[in-house]
Write a protein that holds these residues in place. Sequence first.
Motif, PDB file in Angstrom:
ATOM      1  N   ASP A  73       0.546   9.360  -6.048  1.00  0.00           N
ATOM      2  CA  ASP A  73       0.647  10.799  -5.768  1.00  0.00           C
ATOM      3  C   ASP A  73       2.091  11.132  -5.420  1.00  0.00           C
ATOM      4  OD1 ASP A  73       0.435  13.413  -5.013  1.00  0.00           O
ATOM      5  OD2 ASP A  73      -1.274  13.130  -3.670  1.00  0.00           O
ATOM      6  N   GLN A  74       2.868  11.482  -6.412  1.00  0.00           N
ATOM      7  CA  GLN A  74       4.295  11.705  -6.213  1.00  0.00           C
ATOM      8  C   GLN A  74       4.595  13.037  -5.538  1.00  0.00           C
ATOM      9  OE1 GLN A  74       6.532  10.846  -9.773  1.00  0.00           O
ATOM     10  NE2 GLN A  74       5.310   9.027 -10.233  1.00  0.00           N
ATOM     11  N   ARG A 108       2.081  -8.923  -4.099  1.00  0.00           N
ATOM     12  CA  ARG A 108       1.734  -7.550  -4.443  1.00  0.00           C
ATOM     13  C   ARG A 108       0.562  -7.519  -5.417  1.00  0.00           C
ATOM     14  NH1 ARG A 108       5.673  -3.239  -5.923  1.00  0.00           N
ATOM     15  NH2 ARG A 108       7.065  -4.915  -6.510  1.00  0.00           N
ATOM     16  N   ALA A 109       0.622  -8.359  -6.448  1.00  0.00           N
ATOM     17  CA  ALA A 109      -0.458  -8.410  -7.437  1.00  0.00           C
ATOM     18  C   ALA A 109      -1.768  -8.814  -6.778  1.00  0.00           C
ATOM     19  CB  ALA A 109      -0.102  -9.378  -8.552  1.00  0.00           C
ATOM     20  N   LEU A 110      -1.706  -9.744  -5.836  1.00  0.00           N
ATOM     21  CA  LEU A 110      -2.908 -10.183  -5.122  1.00  0.00           C
ATOM     22  C   LEU A 110      -3.517  -9.024  -4.340  1.00  0.00           C
ATOM     23  CD1 LEU A 110      -4.576 -12.803  -3.946  1.00  0.00           C
ATOM     24  CD2 LEU A 110      -3.213 -12.264  -1.914  1.00  0.00           C
ATOM     25  N   VAL A 111      -2.683  -8.325  -3.575  1.00  0.00           N
ATOM     26  CA  VAL A 111      -3.184  -7.220  -2.753  1.00  0.00           C
ATOM     27  C   VAL A 111      -3.826  -6.144  -3.627  1.00  0.00           C
ATOM     28  CG1 VAL A 111      -2.496  -5.299  -1.264  1.00  0.00           C
ATOM     29  CG2 VAL A 111      -1.602  -7.594  -0.838  1.00  0.00           C
ATOM     30  N   ARG A 153     -10.385   0.665  -4.101  1.00  0.00           N
ATOM     31  CA  ARG A 153     -10.199   1.353  -2.822  1.00  0.00           C
ATOM     32  C   ARG A 153      -8.937   2.226  -2.829  1.00  0.00           C
ATOM     33  NH1 ARG A 153     -12.352  -3.533  -1.305  1.00  0.00           N
ATOM     34  NH2 ARG A 153     -14.080  -3.444   0.195  1.00  0.00           N
ATOM     35  N   ILE A 154      -7.921   1.756  -3.512  1.00  0.00           N
ATOM     36  CA  ILE A 154      -6.643   2.470  -3.487  1.00  0.00           C
ATOM     37  C   ILE A 154      -6.786   3.844  -4.139  1.00  0.00           C
ATOM     38  CG2 ILE A 154      -4.224   2.398  -4.201  1.00  0.00           C
ATOM     39  CD1 ILE A 154      -4.508  -0.691  -4.191  1.00  0.00           C
ATOM     40  N   GLY A 155      -7.414   3.880  -5.298  1.00  0.00           N
ATOM     41  CA  GLY A 155      -7.595   5.151  -5.984  1.00  0.00           C
ATOM     42  C   GLY A 155      -8.673   6.018  -5.374  1.00  0.00           C
ATOM     43  N   MET A 171       0.818  -1.209   0.000  1.00  0.00           N
ATOM     44  CA  MET A 171       0.000   0.000   0.000  1.00  0.00           C
ATOM     45  C   MET A 171       0.851   1.258   0.000  1.00  0.00           C
ATOM     46  SD  MET A 171      -3.071  -0.646  -0.380  1.00  0.00           S
ATOM     47  CE  MET A 171      -3.987  -2.166  -0.501  1.00  0.00           C
ATOM     48  N   ALA A 172       1.966   1.240   0.732  1.00  0.00           N
ATOM     49  CA  ALA A 172       2.850   2.400   0.749  1.00  0.00           C
ATOM     50  C   ALA A 172       3.404   2.662  -0.648  1.00  0.00           C
ATOM     51  CB  ALA A 172       3.988   2.168   1.744  1.00  0.00           C
ATOM     52  N   GLU A 173       3.832   1.611  -1.334  1.00  0.00           N
ATOM     53  CA  GLU A 173       4.329   1.757  -2.705  1.00  0.00           C
ATOM     54  C   GLU A 173       3.249   2.300  -3.630  1.00  0.00           C
ATOM     55  OE1 GLU A 173       7.804  -1.629  -3.282  1.00  0.00           O
ATOM     56  OE2 GLU A 173       5.776  -2.038  -3.976  1.00  0.00           O
ATOM     57  N   ALA A 174       2.036   1.747  -3.505  1.00  0.00           N
ATOM     58  CA  ALA A 174       0.935   2.162  -4.382  1.00  0.00           C
ATOM     59  C   ALA A 174       0.594   3.635  -4.177  1.00  0.00           C
ATOM     60  CB  ALA A 174      -0.290   1.282  -4.137  1.00  0.00           C
TER      61      ALA A 174
END
Length: 229
Positions: free
Chosen positions: A64-65, A137-140, A147-149, A56-59
Amino acid sequence: MRLSADLKAFQSRIGHEFRRAEFLVRAVTHPSIASATRPDNQRLEFLGDRVLGLVMAEALLSADQAASEGQLAPRLNALVRKETCAEVAREFGLGDVLKLGRSEMLSGGRRKEALLGDAIEAVIAAVYLDAGFETARALVLRLWGARIGAVEPDARDAKSALQEWAQARGMPPPAYTETSREGPDHQPVFTVGVVLENGAQEKARAGSKRAAEQMAAAMLLKRLEAGDD
């Protein structure tokens, strides 16, 4: 080790076929039914929590850089907190395949938020051990999906936000009280009240105390920020 039909179906739902079935079996084994020859999922949950946090931290960094650490931290918390993990677990029917002791099963363990949240983290760890980080990672990313976006730029845990509101005004932390519990043991409904030192208060009802506390805090915070108290 061969998987039961329900665990094979669960594999299909999450999109990962285990090479070592024992990892999945352990991931769905609750401490209430564990034994010397049947290990529970607690160690996997510990590992899965860390894998989830890293993914999640990577995503979030990638999405949002320009965001600062202070902006990213509450978004991360919103995505990895127990309520979100339990939502994901319910969407993929994890509760249906959990291996529980009789007392835990009778008390509604298949629907308990903390239990489901721990179990989905254990599943993440099982995939990590079975196939490595990239597969995990792909699974998560697949399970958490939109939800991430969709996480709010200023996402905050309602209880933490209410506590911050109170502390900023020189008040002690909010007090939470369970005022009632209704329904059968396997499907309880909790009513929880929250009150501040200045007398402002709210109540909420939900299927777990944690969810009721969050709802009550969110309701009270919304009213406070609108200037009604």
